[in-house]
Design a protein around this motif. Sequence first.
Motif, PDB file in Angstrom:
ATOM      1  N   ALA A 135       0.866  -1.190   0.000  1.00  0.00           N
ATOM      2  CA  ALA A 135       0.000   0.000   0.000  1.00  0.00           C
ATOM      3  C   ALA A 135       0.897   1.233   0.000  1.00  0.00           C
ATOM      4  CB  ALA A 135      -0.911  -0.013   1.223  1.00  0.00           C
ATOM      5  N   PRO A 136       1.431   1.602  -1.172  1.00  0.00           N
ATOM      6  CA  PRO A 136       2.484   2.628  -1.260  1.00  0.00           C
ATOM      7  C   PRO A 136       2.127   3.990  -0.682  1.00  0.00           C
ATOM      8  CG  PRO A 136       2.276   1.434  -3.321  1.00  0.00           C
ATOM      9  CD  PRO A 136       1.117   1.018  -2.481  1.00  0.00           C
ATOM     10  N   ASP A 137       0.852   4.349  -0.694  1.00  0.00           N
ATOM     11  CA  ASP A 137       0.472   5.688  -0.232  1.00  0.00           C
ATOM     12  C   ASP A 137      -0.363   5.656   1.048  1.00  0.00           C
ATOM     13  OD1 ASP A 137       1.788   7.061  -2.264  1.00  0.00           O
ATOM     14  OD2 ASP A 137       0.085   6.868  -3.628  1.00  0.00           O
ATOM     15  N   HIS A 138      -0.187   4.603   1.825  1.00  0.00           N
ATOM     16  CA  HIS A 138      -0.947   4.517   3.081  1.00  0.00           C
ATOM     17  C   HIS A 138      -0.414   5.574   4.049  1.00  0.00           C
ATOM     18  CE1 HIS A 138      -2.574   3.057   6.835  1.00  0.00           C
ATOM     19  NE2 HIS A 138      -3.293   2.158   6.181  1.00  0.00           N
ATOM     20  N   PRO A 139      -1.236   6.556   4.413  1.00  0.00           N
ATOM     21  CA  PRO A 139      -0.727   7.665   5.247  1.00  0.00           C
ATOM     22  C   PRO A 139      -0.223   7.228   6.613  1.00  0.00           C
ATOM     23  CG  PRO A 139      -3.119   7.757   5.049  1.00  0.00           C
ATOM     24  CD  PRO A 139      -2.663   6.731   4.079  1.00  0.00           C
ATOM     25  N   GLY A 140      -0.905   6.251   7.210  1.00  0.00           N
ATOM     26  CA  GLY A 140      -0.460   5.791   8.521  1.00  0.00           C
ATOM     27  C   GLY A 140       0.880   5.097   8.462  1.00  0.00           C
ATOM     28  N   GLU A 141       1.083   4.266   7.441  1.00  0.00           N
ATOM     29  CA  GLU A 141       2.363   3.565   7.302  1.00  0.00           C
ATOM     30  C   GLU A 141       3.488   4.540   6.958  1.00  0.00           C
ATOM     31  OE1 GLU A 141       2.213   0.789   8.456  1.00  0.00           O
ATOM     32  OE2 GLU A 141       0.265  -0.070   8.013  1.00  0.00           O
ATOM     33  N   LEU A 142       3.180   5.549   6.146  1.00  0.00           N
ATOM     34  CA  LEU A 142       4.186   6.564   5.826  1.00  0.00           C
ATOM     35  C   LEU A 142       4.614   7.314   7.086  1.00  0.00           C
ATOM     36  CD1 LEU A 142       2.750   7.987   2.496  1.00  0.00           C
ATOM     37  CD2 LEU A 142       4.967   6.860   2.758  1.00  0.00           C
ATOM     38  N   ARG A 143       3.660   7.648   7.924  1.00  0.00           N
ATOM     39  CA  ARG A 143       3.981   8.343   9.176  1.00  0.00           C
ATOM     40  C   ARG A 143       4.825   7.447  10.086  1.00  0.00           C
ATOM     41  NH1 ARG A 143      -0.525  10.791   7.381  1.00  0.00           N
ATOM     42  NH2 ARG A 143      -1.177  12.833   8.192  1.00  0.00           N
ATOM     43  N   THR A 144       4.442   6.154  10.145  1.00  0.00           N
ATOM     44  CA  THR A 144       5.195   5.222  10.985  1.00  0.00           C
ATOM     45  C   THR A 144       6.625   5.076  10.480  1.00  0.00           C
ATOM     46  OG1 THR A 144       3.187   3.981  11.544  1.00  0.00           O
ATOM     47  CG2 THR A 144       5.291   2.857  11.842  1.00  0.00           C
ATOM     48  N   ARG A 145       6.775   4.935   9.151  1.00  0.00           N
ATOM     49  CA  ARG A 145       8.129   4.786   8.619  1.00  0.00           C
ATOM     50  C   ARG A 145       8.955   6.045   8.843  1.00  0.00           C
ATOM     51  NH1 ARG A 145       9.280   2.803   2.526  1.00  0.00           N
ATOM     52  NH2 ARG A 145       8.554   4.896   2.008  1.00  0.00           N
ATOM     53  N   ALA A 146       8.341   7.221   8.696  1.00  0.00           N
ATOM     54  CA  ALA A 146       9.071   8.469   8.942  1.00  0.00           C
ATOM     55  C   ALA A 146       9.583   8.514  10.374  1.00  0.00           C
ATOM     56  CB  ALA A 146       8.173   9.669   8.652  1.00  0.00           C
ATOM     57  N   SER A 147       8.747   8.063  11.314  1.00  0.00           N
ATOM     58  CA  SER A 147       9.148   8.059  12.713  1.00  0.00           C
ATOM     59  C   SER A 147      10.301   7.087  12.950  1.00  0.00           C
ATOM     60  CB  SER A 147       7.949   7.680  13.587  1.00  0.00           C
ATOM     61  OG  SER A 147       8.318   7.558  14.945  1.00  0.00           O
ATOM     62  N   LEU A 148      10.217   5.901  12.351  1.00  0.00           N
ATOM     63  CA  LEU A 148      11.281   4.911  12.519  1.00  0.00           C
ATOM     64  C   LEU A 148      12.582   5.391  11.884  1.00  0.00           C
ATOM     65  CD1 LEU A 148       9.199   1.699  11.767  1.00  0.00           C
ATOM     66  CD2 LEU A 148      10.180   2.324  13.976  1.00  0.00           C
ATOM     67  N   LEU A 149      12.484   5.963  10.705  1.00  0.00           N
ATOM     68  CA  LEU A 149      13.682   6.468  10.030  1.00  0.00           C
ATOM     69  C   LEU A 149      14.336   7.583  10.831  1.00  0.00           C
ATOM     70  CD1 LEU A 149      12.321   6.470   6.364  1.00  0.00           C
ATOM     71  CD2 LEU A 149      14.235   5.087   7.216  1.00  0.00           C
ATOM     72  N   THR A 150      13.514   8.426  11.437  1.00  0.00           N
ATOM     73  CA  THR A 150      14.051   9.499  12.283  1.00  0.00           C
ATOM     74  C   THR A 150      14.799   8.912  13.470  1.00  0.00           C
ATOM     75  OG1 THR A 150      12.243  10.980  11.640  1.00  0.00           O
ATOM     76  CG2 THR A 150      13.455  11.534  13.642  1.00  0.00           C
ATOM     77  N   THR A 151      14.204   7.901  14.096  1.00  0.00           N
ATOM     78  CA  THR A 151      14.851   7.241  15.238  1.00  0.00           C
ATOM     79  C   THR A 151      16.201   6.663  14.844  1.00  0.00           C
ATOM     80  OG1 THR A 151      12.713   6.697  16.221  1.00  0.00           O
ATOM     81  CG2 THR A 151      14.604   5.391  16.920  1.00  0.00           C
ATOM     82  N   LEU A 152      16.271   6.152  13.609  1.00  0.00           N
ATOM     83  CA  LEU A 152      17.504   5.522  13.135  1.00  0.00           C
ATOM     84  C   LEU A 152      18.470   6.515  12.508  1.00  0.00           C
ATOM     85  CD1 LEU A 152      15.843   2.343  11.597  1.00  0.00           C
ATOM     86  CD2 LEU A 152      17.275   2.431  13.655  1.00  0.00           C
ATOM     87  N   GLY A 153      18.103   7.786  12.503  1.00  0.00           N
ATOM     88  CA  GLY A 153      19.002   8.818  11.996  1.00  0.00           C
ATOM     89  C   GLY A 153      18.990   9.003  10.490  1.00  0.00           C
ATOM     90  N   ALA A 154      18.021   8.397   9.815  1.00  0.00           N
ATOM     91  CA  ALA A 154      17.913   8.546   8.352  1.00  0.00           C
ATOM     92  C   ALA A 154      16.976   9.717   8.057  1.00  0.00           C
ATOM     93  CB  ALA A 154      17.407   7.254   7.729  1.00  0.00           C
ATOM     94  N   PHE A 155      17.468  10.929   8.289  1.00  0.00           N
ATOM     95  CA  PHE A 155      16.610  12.109   8.257  1.00  0.00           C
ATOM     96  C   PHE A 155      16.105  12.437   6.847  1.00  0.00           C
ATOM     97  CE2 PHE A 155      19.622  13.084  11.874  1.00  0.00           C
ATOM     98  CZ  PHE A 155      18.757  12.594  12.845  1.00  0.00           C
ATOM     99  N   ARG A 156      16.926  12.268   5.843  1.00  0.00           N
ATOM    100  CA  ARG A 156      16.494  12.590   4.476  1.00  0.00           C
ATOM    101  C   ARG A 156      15.383  11.650   4.018  1.00  0.00           C
ATOM    102  NH1 ARG A 156      22.094  13.156   4.197  1.00  0.00           N
ATOM    103  NH2 ARG A 156      22.803  15.307   3.865  1.00  0.00           N
ATOM    104  N   ALA A 157      15.551  10.377   4.312  1.00  0.00           N
ATOM    105  CA  ALA A 157      14.517   9.410   3.950  1.00  0.00           C
ATOM    106  C   ALA A 157      13.224   9.689   4.717  1.00  0.00           C
ATOM    107  CB  ALA A 157      14.998   7.992   4.235  1.00  0.00           C
ATOM    108  N   ALA A 158      13.349  10.046   5.985  1.00  0.00           N
ATOM    109  CA  ALA A 158      12.167  10.385   6.783  1.00  0.00           C
ATOM    110  C   ALA A 158      11.463  11.604   6.210  1.00  0.00           C
ATOM    111  CB  ALA A 158      12.567  10.630   8.236  1.00  0.00           C
ATOM    112  N   LEU A 159      12.247  12.580   5.776  1.00  0.00           N
ATOM    113  CA  LEU A 159      11.679  13.801   5.194  1.00  0.00           C
ATOM    114  C   LEU A 159      10.846  13.479   3.956  1.00  0.00           C
ATOM    115  CD1 LEU A 159      11.390  16.860   5.023  1.00  0.00           C
ATOM    116  CD2 LEU A 159      13.603  16.932   3.828  1.00  0.00           C
ATOM    117  N   LYS A 160      11.326  12.570   3.138  1.00  0.00           N
ATOM    118  CA  LYS A 160      10.572  12.187   1.927  1.00  0.00           C
ATOM    119  C   LYS A 160       9.195  11.637   2.296  1.00  0.00           C
ATOM    120  CE  LYS A 160      14.458  11.155  -1.153  1.00  0.00           C
ATOM    121  NZ  LYS A 160      15.139  10.091  -1.947  1.00  0.00           N
TER     122      LYS A 160
END
Length: 274
Positions: free
Chosen positions: A216-241
């Motif tokens: 589900a490429p555009d699932h808003p909840g999953e996108l928000r969750t991934r952004a949060s996880l990426l931020t935790t892992l220090g992948a700020f550019r990917a989280a920003l996308k």
Amino acid sequence: MARERLVSSLAADPPRLDLAALAIATLGREDLDAPACLHTLDALAARVQVEAERLREKGEALAPLRALRHVLADIEGFRGNEDDYHSPDNSFLDRVLERKVGLPITLSVLYLEVARRAGIPLYGVPFPGHFLVACDAGDHKLVMDPFHHGDILTEHGCEELLKRVAPQLKFDRAMLAPAPVELIAYRMLSNLRRVYLGRDDSQQGLAVVDLLLLLAPDHPGELRTRASLLTTLGAFRAALKDVERCLELSPDAPDRERLELSARELRERAELLN
């Protein structure tokens, strides 16, 4: 590896539930022996066919379903893992085949794939809070609960089950509609996501959410969750996308201000890495 295998399983015609489940299982064991797991399913199905023929000769009603239940629940002892329900192993088909315990949905996958090989027209039922399997029998459905020893449920039994697992909902026969392979895979991954996020395992959680977003490429909840996880892992550019994609998809989202603030903070953090 999991991504490629999942894509391949869903691209098959028809989509392969067994291969999709094994693709998900590689999240727990990269060196998973998929051919051995498929062989186990084949062997179980062969035993079910023999038992079904024996029951037919005795004039047993519902011989195929009773054979499936007898082999998987009575003889092999596959059952729900009520002692350690939230273990990730319960979501991995290879571990379920080894340990003979699992979640409702993983055990349902087992029943579905053994039934398919044995020529039994079973389908998955995405019942709220508790996955089931069923087959059509004339003007009604026969529902089985793999988590509870393959018990055959009446419609009343389904209503009682719903009262236990999702008491806020009112039973509707539409809840017994068949689930496509993609939905079953998504629900299996959703269970894993909850487990890993509950354990604060960001790395494994990210691997699961990546697969959810594949489905589900555009699932808003999953996108928000991934952004949060990426931020935790220090992948700020990917989280920003992901945050920017959320803003693009839902310009009037109730949390737009928070998303915009997150985007600004992520840009600043990304710039500091230059």
